[in-house]
Design a protein around this motif. Sequence first.
Motif, PDB file in Angstrom:
ATOM      1  N   LEU A 354      44.750  24.279  81.061  1.00  2.00           N
ATOM      2  CA  LEU A 354      44.661  24.398  79.607  1.00  2.00           C
ATOM      3  C   LEU A 354      43.725  25.530  79.186  1.00  2.00           C
ATOM      4  O   LEU A 354      43.971  26.199  78.178  1.00  2.00           O
ATOM      5  CB  LEU A 354      44.184  23.068  79.003  1.00  2.00           C
ATOM      6  CG  LEU A 354      45.161  21.899  79.152  1.00  2.00           C
ATOM      7  CD1 LEU A 354      44.599  20.655  78.478  1.00  2.00           C
ATOM      8  CD2 LEU A 354      46.515  22.254  78.555  1.00  2.00           C
ATOM      9  N   ALA A 355      42.665  25.751  79.943  1.00  2.08           N
ATOM     10  CA  ALA A 355      41.777  26.877  79.627  1.00  2.08           C
ATOM     11  C   ALA A 355      42.520  28.199  79.750  1.00  2.08           C
ATOM     12  O   ALA A 355      42.381  29.103  78.908  1.00  2.08           O
ATOM     13  CB  ALA A 355      40.554  26.859  80.549  1.00  2.08           C
ATOM     14  N   GLY A 356      43.335  28.313  80.805  1.00  4.97           N
ATOM     15  CA  GLY A 356      44.139  29.527  80.952  1.00  4.97           C
ATOM     16  C   GLY A 356      45.150  29.676  79.847  1.00  4.97           C
ATOM     17  O   GLY A 356      45.408  30.780  79.360  1.00  4.97           O
ATOM     18  N   LEU A 357      45.734  28.548  79.415  1.00  7.00           N
ATOM     19  CA  LEU A 357      46.699  28.594  78.328  1.00  7.00           C
ATOM     20  C   LEU A 357      46.045  29.032  77.023  1.00  7.00           C
ATOM     21  O   LEU A 357      46.617  29.801  76.249  1.00  7.00           O
ATOM     22  CB  LEU A 357      47.338  27.211  78.158  1.00  7.00           C
ATOM     23  CG  LEU A 357      48.418  27.076  77.098  1.00  7.00           C
ATOM     24  CD1 LEU A 357      49.529  28.085  77.329  1.00  7.00           C
ATOM     25  CD2 LEU A 357      48.975  25.659  77.096  1.00  7.00           C
ATOM     26  N   ARG A 358      44.839  28.577  76.785  1.00  7.83           N
ATOM     27  CA  ARG A 358      44.092  29.011  75.600  1.00  7.83           C
ATOM     28  C   ARG A 358      43.838  30.516  75.630  1.00  7.83           C
ATOM     29  O   ARG A 358      44.028  31.219  74.633  1.00  7.83           O
ATOM     30  CB  ARG A 358      42.767  28.250  75.539  1.00  7.83           C
ATOM     31  CG  ARG A 358      41.837  28.676  74.391  1.00  7.83           C
ATOM     32  CD  ARG A 358      40.474  28.045  74.583  1.00  7.83           C
ATOM     33  NE  ARG A 358      39.914  28.418  75.885  1.00  7.83           N
ATOM     34  CZ  ARG A 358      39.023  27.680  76.546  1.00  7.83           C
ATOM     35  NH1 ARG A 358      38.607  26.533  76.060  1.00  7.83           N
ATOM     36  NH2 ARG A 358      38.553  28.104  77.708  1.00  7.83           N
ATOM     37  N   SER A 367      46.795  30.912  68.865  1.00  9.08           N
ATOM     38  CA  SER A 367      45.795  29.854  68.955  1.00  9.08           C
ATOM     39  C   SER A 367      46.360  28.695  69.764  1.00  9.08           C
ATOM     40  O   SER A 367      47.571  28.602  70.000  1.00  9.08           O
ATOM     41  CB  SER A 367      45.385  29.379  67.556  1.00  9.08           C
ATOM     42  OG  SER A 367      46.514  28.864  66.854  1.00  9.08           O
ATOM     43  N   PHE A 368      45.476  27.781  70.160  1.00  8.85           N
ATOM     44  CA  PHE A 368      45.839  26.698  71.070  1.00  8.85           C
ATOM     45  C   PHE A 368      45.053  25.452  70.687  1.00  8.85           C
ATOM     46  O   PHE A 368      43.892  25.529  70.291  1.00  8.85           O
ATOM     47  CB  PHE A 368      45.521  27.137  72.502  1.00  8.85           C
ATOM     48  CG  PHE A 368      45.352  26.001  73.469  1.00  8.85           C
ATOM     49  CD1 PHE A 368      46.457  25.406  74.041  1.00  8.85           C
ATOM     50  CD2 PHE A 368      44.092  25.521  73.786  1.00  8.85           C
ATOM     51  CE1 PHE A 368      46.310  24.361  74.932  1.00  8.85           C
ATOM     52  CE2 PHE A 368      43.939  24.484  74.670  1.00  8.85           C
ATOM     53  CZ  PHE A 368      45.050  23.901  75.245  1.00  8.85           C
ATOM     54  N   LEU A 380      50.228  18.965  72.437  1.00 10.02           N
ATOM     55  CA  LEU A 380      49.740  20.305  72.783  1.00 10.02           C
ATOM     56  C   LEU A 380      50.447  21.287  71.852  1.00 10.02           C
ATOM     57  O   LEU A 380      51.673  21.286  71.762  1.00 10.02           O
ATOM     58  CB  LEU A 380      50.052  20.624  74.241  1.00 10.02           C
ATOM     59  CG  LEU A 380      49.597  21.985  74.772  1.00 10.02           C
ATOM     60  CD1 LEU A 380      49.237  21.884  76.247  1.00 10.02           C
ATOM     61  CD2 LEU A 380      50.671  23.053  74.601  1.00 10.02           C
ATOM     62  N   ARG A 381      49.669  22.107  71.158  1.00 11.00           N
ATOM     63  CA  ARG A 381      50.239  23.011  70.156  1.00 11.00           C
ATOM     64  C   ARG A 381      49.751  24.440  70.417  1.00 11.00           C
ATOM     65  O   ARG A 381      48.546  24.689  70.523  1.00 11.00           O
ATOM     66  CB  ARG A 381      49.848  22.555  68.757  1.00 11.00           C
ATOM     67  CG  ARG A 381      50.507  23.344  67.632  1.00 11.00           C
ATOM     68  CD  ARG A 381      50.170  22.759  66.262  1.00 11.00           C
ATOM     69  NE  ARG A 381      50.812  21.469  66.063  1.00 11.00           N
ATOM     70  CZ  ARG A 381      50.185  20.301  66.111  1.00 11.00           C
ATOM     71  NH1 ARG A 381      48.884  20.264  66.359  1.00 11.00           N
ATOM     72  NH2 ARG A 381      50.838  19.167  65.910  1.00 11.00           N
ATOM     73  N   VAL A 382      50.698  25.366  70.511  1.00 14.74           N
ATOM     74  CA  VAL A 382      50.383  26.796  70.688  1.00 14.74           C
ATOM     75  C   VAL A 382      51.044  27.562  69.555  1.00 14.74           C
ATOM     76  O   VAL A 382      52.246  27.423  69.315  1.00 14.74           O
ATOM     77  CB  VAL A 382      50.891  27.327  72.045  1.00 14.74           C
ATOM     78  CG1 VAL A 382      50.653  28.834  72.156  1.00 14.74           C
ATOM     79  CG2 VAL A 382      50.193  26.602  73.191  1.00 14.74           C
ATOM     80  N   ALA A 406      44.842  33.334  82.909  1.00 14.98           N
ATOM     81  CA  ALA A 406      45.361  31.976  82.861  1.00 14.98           C
ATOM     82  C   ALA A 406      44.920  31.124  84.023  1.00 14.98           C
ATOM     83  O   ALA A 406      44.885  29.906  83.920  1.00 14.98           O
ATOM     84  CB  ALA A 406      46.888  32.031  82.821  1.00 14.98           C
ATOM     85  N   GLY A 407      44.638  31.748  85.162  1.00 16.84           N
ATOM     86  CA  GLY A 407      44.287  30.953  86.316  1.00 16.84           C
ATOM     87  C   GLY A 407      45.504  30.327  86.950  1.00 16.84           C
ATOM     88  O   GLY A 407      46.606  30.813  86.810  1.00 16.84           O
ATOM     89  N   ALA A 408      45.351  29.225  87.608  1.00 15.59           N
ATOM     90  CA  ALA A 408      46.451  28.560  88.287  1.00 15.59           C
ATOM     91  C   ALA A 408      47.291  27.819  87.289  1.00 15.59           C
ATOM     92  O   ALA A 408      46.809  26.951  86.580  1.00 15.59           O
ATOM     93  CB  ALA A 408      45.900  27.592  89.332  1.00 15.59           C
ATOM     94  N   ALA A 409      48.586  28.138  87.229  1.00 13.62           N
ATOM     95  CA  ALA A 409      49.471  27.535  86.239  1.00 13.62           C
ATOM     96  C   ALA A 409      49.633  26.046  86.450  1.00 13.62           C
ATOM     97  O   ALA A 409      49.925  25.307  85.520  1.00 13.62           O
ATOM     98  CB  ALA A 409      50.837  28.219  86.265  1.00 13.62           C
ATOM     99  N   GLY A 410      49.501  25.608  87.644  1.00 10.64           N
ATOM    100  CA  GLY A 410      49.702  24.188  87.889  1.00 10.64           C
ATOM    101  C   GLY A 410      48.410  23.412  88.016  1.00 10.64           C
ATOM    102  O   GLY A 410      48.415  22.273  88.485  1.00 10.64           O
TER     103      GLY A 410
END
Length: 413
Positions: A354-358, A367-368, A380-382, A406-410
Amino acid sequence: MLTVRWWDAAAIAVASVTVLITLREPPYGSGEWGTWAAAAAFLVLYAVYARRFVATGEPAAPMGHYVMIAVSFAAIVAVGAFFEPGVAILQAFVYPFLWATAPAIAAAIASNVLVAAGMAVGYALHFGDPFSGVPIATLSVVFSIALGLWITRIAEYGEERGRLLAELQAAQGQLAAMHRDAGVVDERARLAREIHDTIAQSLTGLVMVAQRAGNRLAPVDGEAADAARGDVELIEQMARDALTEARGLVASLAPISADGGLGDALRRLGSSFERETGVQVTVTSDAAALSREHEVVLLRAAQEGLANVRKHAQASHAEVTVALAPVGDEVVLSVRDDGVGPGSTVPGERGFGLAGLRDRAALVGGSFAVEPGAGGGTVLRVTVPSARPDAHDDTVDTTDRADNAAGAAGATE
């Protein structure tokens, strides 16, 4: 600035030569004074008025100013030639200057003819013969026009080559970006295959071994046997959990074909997720005003949202929605589930997903947010800015341009 200095040097040089011509035969009379006055007027006109149009770096002088400059130069040449025919040396500066500052080729030709006419008039008045200056004026203006057209054509050719070079460099940059993107996609697919063929298979085998060990211990009595059965059950559960994580990581890393656009890609993602987990997924997509980069962000956000549903939500139903925001020029992707809710989880507190997604959303000005759903579960809202889709992009590139951020997607939430 160097170009302006060359013009300054040329103006001073032709004015100085004009004055030196009159200094050859003293005493000096009205003719010499008139020539000096013409040279002085030429320098003043250039320094006070005309010079600004080569100093600013603009490609051409405005038409009104250009006409004033051409008429003034023609008048000075006419007056100077009336007093001293040697003033014709001023043409060596005036013709190139008028070509360099002309707003159009027709204006340059007309101004050259005007200056030549002024010189012919000055010669006619000086010698009392209306045709005395015509040959010189004609020769000089024909040479100026021919040279000016030739240099203009060279300049246009250079500008065209510069434009083509810029387009080529842009195309090379796009091609390099496409190669990088393709490399990222290929590497993701390779990692997914490696995890599936090695770690996931090993964990599956570990689960089977734990089950077999438990079956063998079932008929055995005693305190030690009960403890051993508990340990085997713990090993089996840990292996199952690790296998679930590995499968989720494979699903997150696997590239998704999006030939039909973001909506089709999301529906395929939902169908695959539903087959793997048994969680019913509903996909609704009603937003077309997106660039490729923004579609990539939303597709990755949906993958991450469903990955967290798989890992944490304990849900039976999930909903993926893409729609225009009711207020503002934005597009919102929402991933809702009917699971246990986010609790007190903070994005990035226990993992990178989630940090990577933000960070990924922030890279495109979006925004996230993660929050509890109105009827339970998690939302979860993007949100990303809407934009015209790229006319040259027939597919959605599933490559994540923000992999480093993003880091690791999984990773876990």
